[in-house]
Design an enzyme around this catalytic site. Structure first.
Site, PDB file in Angstrom:
ATOM      1  N   ASP A  90     159.390 -20.696 190.958  1.00 43.00           N
ATOM      2  CA  ASP A  90     158.865 -19.367 190.630  1.00 43.00           C
ATOM      3  C   ASP A  90     157.570 -19.628 189.853  1.00 43.00           C
ATOM      4  OD1 ASP A  90     158.127 -17.007 189.496  1.00 43.00           O
ATOM      5  OD2 ASP A  90     160.145 -16.429 188.864  1.00 43.00           O
ATOM      6  N   VAL A  91     156.448 -19.311 190.479  1.00 41.57           N
ATOM      7  CA  VAL A  91     155.170 -19.732 189.895  1.00 41.57           C
ATOM      8  C   VAL A  91     154.747 -18.907 188.684  1.00 41.57           C
ATOM      9  CG1 VAL A  91     154.334 -20.679 192.072  1.00 41.57           C
ATOM     10  CG2 VAL A  91     153.801 -18.319 191.479  1.00 41.57           C
ATOM     11  N   HIS A 171     138.018 -15.670 204.196  1.00 43.84           N
ATOM     12  CA  HIS A 171     137.854 -16.473 205.416  1.00 43.84           C
ATOM     13  C   HIS A 171     136.880 -15.827 206.395  1.00 43.84           C
ATOM     14  CE1 HIS A 171     141.006 -13.764 206.938  1.00 43.84           C
ATOM     15  NE2 HIS A 171     140.723 -14.149 208.155  1.00 43.84           N
ATOM     16  N   LYS A 175     132.054 -20.759 207.734  1.00 38.44           N
ATOM     17  CA  LYS A 175     130.638 -21.169 207.780  1.00 38.44           C
ATOM     18  C   LYS A 175     129.900 -20.679 209.036  1.00 38.44           C
ATOM     19  CE  LYS A 175     128.992 -24.844 205.461  1.00 38.44           C
ATOM     20  NZ  LYS A 175     129.494 -26.060 204.916  1.00 38.44           N
ATOM     21  N   HIS A 233     136.861  -8.374 202.674  1.00 39.39           N
ATOM     22  CA  HIS A 233     136.141  -8.943 203.816  1.00 39.39           C
ATOM     23  C   HIS A 233     134.925  -8.114 204.242  1.00 39.39           C
ATOM     24  CE1 HIS A 233     139.426 -11.682 204.200  1.00 39.39           C
ATOM     25  NE2 HIS A 233     140.276 -10.802 204.687  1.00 39.39           N
ATOM     26  N   LYS A 332     145.169  -0.923 210.990  1.00 35.73           N
ATOM     27  CA  LYS A 332     146.223  -1.744 211.604  1.00 35.73           C
ATOM     28  C   LYS A 332     146.918  -0.948 212.703  1.00 35.73           C
ATOM     29  CE  LYS A 332     147.404  -5.205 208.182  1.00 35.73           C
ATOM     30  NZ  LYS A 332     146.969  -6.351 208.988  1.00 35.73           N
TER      31      LYS A 332
HETATM   32  N1  LIG Z   1     148.418 -12.860 205.901  1.00 36.12           N
HETATM   33  C1  LIG Z   1     147.113 -12.801 206.201  1.00 36.12           C
HETATM   34  O1  LIG Z   1     146.694 -12.585 207.338  1.00 36.12           O
HETATM   35  C2  LIG Z   1     146.137 -13.006 205.118  1.00 36.12           C
HETATM   36  C3  LIG Z   1     146.501 -12.958 203.794  1.00 36.12           C
HETATM   37  N2  LIG Z   1     145.581 -13.153 202.822  1.00 36.12           N
HETATM   38  C4  LIG Z   1     145.945 -13.113 201.410  1.00 36.12           C
HETATM   39  O2  LIG Z   1     146.963 -14.064 201.127  1.00 36.12           O
HETATM   40  C5  LIG Z   1     147.785 -13.611 200.058  1.00 36.12           C
HETATM   41  C6  LIG Z   1     149.242 -13.718 200.492  1.00 36.12           C
HETATM   42  O3  LIG Z   1     149.412 -12.861 201.612  1.00 36.12           O
HETATM   43  P1  LIG Z   1     150.588 -13.071 202.667  1.00 36.12           P
HETATM   44  O4  LIG Z   1     150.873 -14.488 202.909  1.00 36.12           O
HETATM   45  O5  LIG Z   1     150.237 -12.229 203.811  1.00 36.12           O
HETATM   46  O6  LIG Z   1     151.816 -12.413 201.881  1.00 36.12           O
HETATM   47  P2  LIG Z   1     153.369 -12.716 202.070  1.00 36.12           P
HETATM   48  O7  LIG Z   1     154.086 -11.597 201.416  1.00 36.12           O
HETATM   49  O8  LIG Z   1     153.672 -13.046 203.485  1.00 36.12           O
HETATM   50  O9  LIG Z   1     153.593 -14.078 201.242  1.00 36.12           O
HETATM   51  C7  LIG Z   1     153.563 -14.132 199.832  1.00 36.12           C
HETATM   52  C8  LIG Z   1     154.166 -15.432 199.388  1.00 36.12           C
HETATM   53  O10 LIG Z   1     154.216 -15.459 197.970  1.00 36.12           O
HETATM   54  C9  LIG Z   1     155.505 -15.910 197.578  1.00 36.12           C
HETATM   55  N3  LIG Z   1     155.834 -15.450 196.231  1.00 36.12           N
HETATM   56  C10 LIG Z   1     155.899 -14.171 195.775  1.00 36.12           C
HETATM   57  N4  LIG Z   1     156.240 -14.184 194.462  1.00 36.12           N
HETATM   58  C11 LIG Z   1     156.393 -15.478 194.105  1.00 36.12           C
HETATM   59  C12 LIG Z   1     156.744 -16.135 192.889  1.00 36.12           C
HETATM   60  N5  LIG Z   1     156.988 -15.472 191.751  1.00 36.12           N
HETATM   61  N6  LIG Z   1     156.813 -17.486 192.890  1.00 36.12           N
HETATM   62  C13 LIG Z   1     156.558 -18.196 194.020  1.00 36.12           C
HETATM   63  N7  LIG Z   1     156.231 -17.636 195.198  1.00 36.12           N
HETATM   64  C14 LIG Z   1     156.147 -16.284 195.235  1.00 36.12           C
HETATM   65  C15 LIG Z   1     156.404 -15.318 198.627  1.00 36.12           C
HETATM   66  O11 LIG Z   1     157.663 -15.940 198.593  1.00 36.12           O
HETATM   67  P3  LIG Z   1     158.938 -15.093 199.163  1.00 36.12           P
HETATM   68  O12 LIG Z   1     158.645 -14.842 200.611  1.00 36.12           O
HETATM   69  O13 LIG Z   1     160.040 -15.997 198.919  1.00 36.12           O
HETATM   70  O14 LIG Z   1     158.956 -13.821 198.352  1.00 36.12           O
HETATM   71  C16 LIG Z   1     155.599 -15.655 199.872  1.00 36.12           C
HETATM   72  O15 LIG Z   1     155.735 -17.002 200.207  1.00 36.12           O
HETATM   73  C17 LIG Z   1     147.330 -12.189 199.752  1.00 36.12           C
HETATM   74  O16 LIG Z   1     146.483 -12.246 198.634  1.00 36.12           O
HETATM   75  C18 LIG Z   1     146.547 -11.793 201.004  1.00 36.12           C
HETATM   76  O17 LIG Z   1     145.502 -10.887 200.734  1.00 36.12           O
HETATM   77  C19 LIG Z   1     144.273 -13.425 203.132  1.00 36.12           C
HETATM   78  C20 LIG Z   1     143.854 -13.495 204.422  1.00 36.12           C
HETATM   79  C21 LIG Z   1     144.746 -13.275 205.525  1.00 36.12           C
HETATM   80  O1  LIG Z   2     142.829 -11.016 205.193  1.00 36.03           O
HETATM   81  C1  LIG Z   2     143.400 -10.511 206.127  1.00 36.03           C
HETATM   82  O2  LIG Z   2     142.937 -10.768 207.380  1.00 36.03           O
HETATM   83  C2  LIG Z   2     143.781 -10.561 208.500  1.00 36.03           C
HETATM   84  C3  LIG Z   2     142.880 -10.580 209.712  1.00 36.03           C
HETATM   85  O3  LIG Z   2     142.166 -11.764 209.781  1.00 36.03           O
HETATM   86  P1  LIG Z   2     142.147 -12.620 211.106  1.00 36.03           P
HETATM   87  O4  LIG Z   2     141.241 -13.737 210.793  1.00 36.03           O
HETATM   88  O5  LIG Z   2     143.572 -13.018 211.343  1.00 36.03           O
HETATM   89  O6  LIG Z   2     141.652 -11.730 212.179  1.00 36.03           O
HETATM   90  C4  LIG Z   2     144.558  -9.265 208.387  1.00 36.03           C
HETATM   91  O7  LIG Z   2     145.466  -9.166 209.465  1.00 36.03           O
HETATM   92  C5  LIG Z   2     145.310  -9.255 207.082  1.00 36.03           C
HETATM   93  O8  LIG Z   2     145.947  -8.004 206.888  1.00 36.03           O
HETATM   94  C6  LIG Z   2     144.408  -9.485 205.902  1.00 36.03           C
HETATM   95  O9  LIG Z   2     145.188  -9.717 204.734  1.00 36.03           O
END
Ligand SMILES: NC(=O)C1=CN([C@@H]2O[C@H](COP(=O)(O)OP(=O)(O)OC[C@H]3O[C@@H](n4cnc5c(N)ncnc54)[C@H](OP(=O)(O)O)[C@@H]3O)[C@@H](O)[C@H]2O)C=CC1
Ligand SMILES: O=C1O[C@H](COP(=O)(O)O)[C@@H](O)[C@H](O)[C@H]1O
Length: 465
Positions: A90-91, A171, A175, A233, A332
């Protein structure tokens, strides 16, 4: 073979991924990493995944292998899979973070693939630990959950490491996209002189995707489309499209230019009711896939009123752009995926009498992923030479050597901040959207609806582009 040889003889570096069980890690981060490794980067890299869930090593390795599968490279990719390991943590707890840091080898790069509120807590908890010398922090957008928390996050990060060691990832700034836009604008004499308020009627930056919630309620329901896409973005893309020419494409010049243009950007007419729209999808179908209404998706709190589509019109209040609306939209569960910026030009001052068919304005289209260029013009087609026809001249920018996440990760692993969002810029983006967020909270702008699989709500601020 010993470990150093196995990794190509480079010095050790650990990529510690927090949020390793989440969507970002599986869908974008790990595939980006495998592309990077296959390209020969990251010698000596040890990948350490961590999540809240009680995964065992096999389950984590399976995830890494699956995400790496698209990359055909034997050596370094396979070695990373063999050596990677997973620790539950748990971070938000300092003890758990200590355990994770103790498991790292060599230089440490911490990737916060976490919801923003959890990232903020993790940074606080790290503050009590002290980080190994040279640690780099990679923070995902959105940076904070509002302007005040972004300021606080910047202060907390600054208490941990120096600004050059902080990589705020966007992302969309991979680049090749950045250089495609800069190259197109600043290396072509025929374009840049007409990219200003004298010639341009409007600029639209659109990111519609057919992806829906995809089990991301934990993060997305707190964020919504405005924060998830527009505040982050799309404003970065706006900055690249609107900024003045930098003297070099080095980190300092580029980031200064972006910051300058964002400082000049504000909501159109400072009127959120007229200049923003929000909506969420109801049940529908996309390509044969039946989708429930967003409000009925698992983990969604329907009462929160989270939007899945956001539109916002802004003014870039500079000599070059004053009076040109920049219209930003992301949705979406849309009928199809459309990722592009469209620059619409004003009509010519006088078209000779006797010519027809010129009514459609000229447009410059810049597509993101795949990166494409299109120029809409009116020219003589077949038949009557007095009647012009619309045509589009198309070109591919060509794919970059690395996927966007490979590119931003490379910056973090190499310590190059060019593609990273600077702290002041992160705060500026929140300032721009703040009036919209406040108006939506106060229900000044109603939450509209659109069917999943449609092209969005009827009252769009970007009609017919
Ligand atoms: N998904 C995408 O396409 C993109 C996402 N992002 C960014 O990435 C970030 C994460 O998004 P996303 O991956 O989609 O979200 P998710 O909800 O899929 O994942 C979040 C992660 O955080 C973990 N987590 C939550 N609370 C804790 C905690 N207290 N300790 C340790 N781990 C924890 C979750 O674990 P658990 O599942 O066990 O709760 C899970 O692994 C966001 O800031 C989002 O904006 C950016 C670009 C694209
Ligand atoms: O940052 C995010 O981007 C994705 C879309 O990016 P892509 O490179 O996969 O097209 C978006 O689906 C997501 O909701 C958002 O968190």
């Amino acid at each position: 073979m010993d470990r150093a040889q196995d990794r190509g003889g480079g010095s050790e570096q650990t990529l510690l991924v927090l949020g390793a069980t989440g969507d970002l890690t599986g869908r974008l981060l790990l595939p980006g990493l495998s592309g990077l490794l296959a390209a020969g980067a990251g010698p000596g890299l040890f990948l350490l995944g961590s999540g809240l869930e009680d995964w065992d090593e096999d389950r984590w390795r399976r995830r890494v292998s699956e995400s790496f599968a698209a990359t055909s490279d034997g050596g370094r990719v396979a070695a990373t899979v063999r050596q990677t390991t997973y620790l539950q943590a748990d971070v938000t707890r300092a003890d758990d973070l200590r355990r994770l840091l103790d498991a790292c080898r060599g230089d440490v790069v911490i990737f916060f693939a976490l919801p923003p509120a959890v990232t903020a807590k993790a940074c606080r908890a790290l503050g009590s630990l002290g980080l190994p010398e040279g640690t780099r922090l990679v923070v995902e957008k959105p940076f904070g959950v509002d302007r005040a928390s972004a300021v606080q996050l910047n202060q907390d990060l600054a208490g941990l490491v120096a600004e050059e060691q902080i990589h705020r990832v966007d992302h969309f700034l991979g680049k090749s996209t950045v250089l495609n836009i800069l190259g197109l604008r600043f290396a072509n004499r025929i374009l840049e002189p007409v990219l200003n308020a004298d010639h341009v009627a409007s600029v639209d930056i659109v990111f519609d995707e057919s992806l829906a919630l995809e089990d991301r309620a934990g993060y997305y329901d707190q964020a919504g489309a405005l924060v998830d896409m527009v505040q982050s973005h799309l404003l970065q893309v706006l900055a690249l499209l609107a900024m003045e020419a930098p003297p070099t494409v080095g980190a300092r010049e580029l980031r200064d230019r972006k910051a300058q243009v964002l400082r000049a950007t504000h909501l159109w007419g400072n009127d959120p009711a007229a200049s923003s729209r929000r909506a969420r999808y109801v049940a529908g179908e996309i390509g044969g896939r039946r989708l429930p209404a967003y409000a009925d998706e698992a983990g969604v709190d329907a009462g929160r009123g989270t939007e899945t589509l956001a539109e916002m019109v802004v003014m870039v209040d500079t000599w070059r752009w004053a009076g040109v609306p920049f219209r930003l939209r992301s949705g979406k569960a849309m009928t199809s995926t459309r990722k592009e910026a469209v620059i619409t030009f004003k009509q010519p001052p006088r078209v000779p009498d006797g010519l027809s068919g010129w009514e459609q304005p000229d447009r410059l289209r810049i597509g993101f992923g795949p990166d494409r260029l299109g120029i809409d013009l009116n020219i003589n087609g077949p038949g009557d030479p007095f009647v012009l026809d619309p045509v589009t001249l198309d070109a591919d920018f060509g794919p970059g050597a690395l996927p966007p996440y490979g590119e931003v990760l490379k910056g973090a692993l190499d310590g190059d901040p060019t593609l990273s969002v600077r702290g002041d810029t992160a705060e500026e983006c929140w300032r721009i959207v703040e009036p919209v967020l406040a108006a939506w909270r106060a229900d000044v702008v109603p939450l509209g609806e659109y069917a999943a699989g449609s092209s969005g709500p009827q009252d769009s601020l970007l009609p017919g582009i």
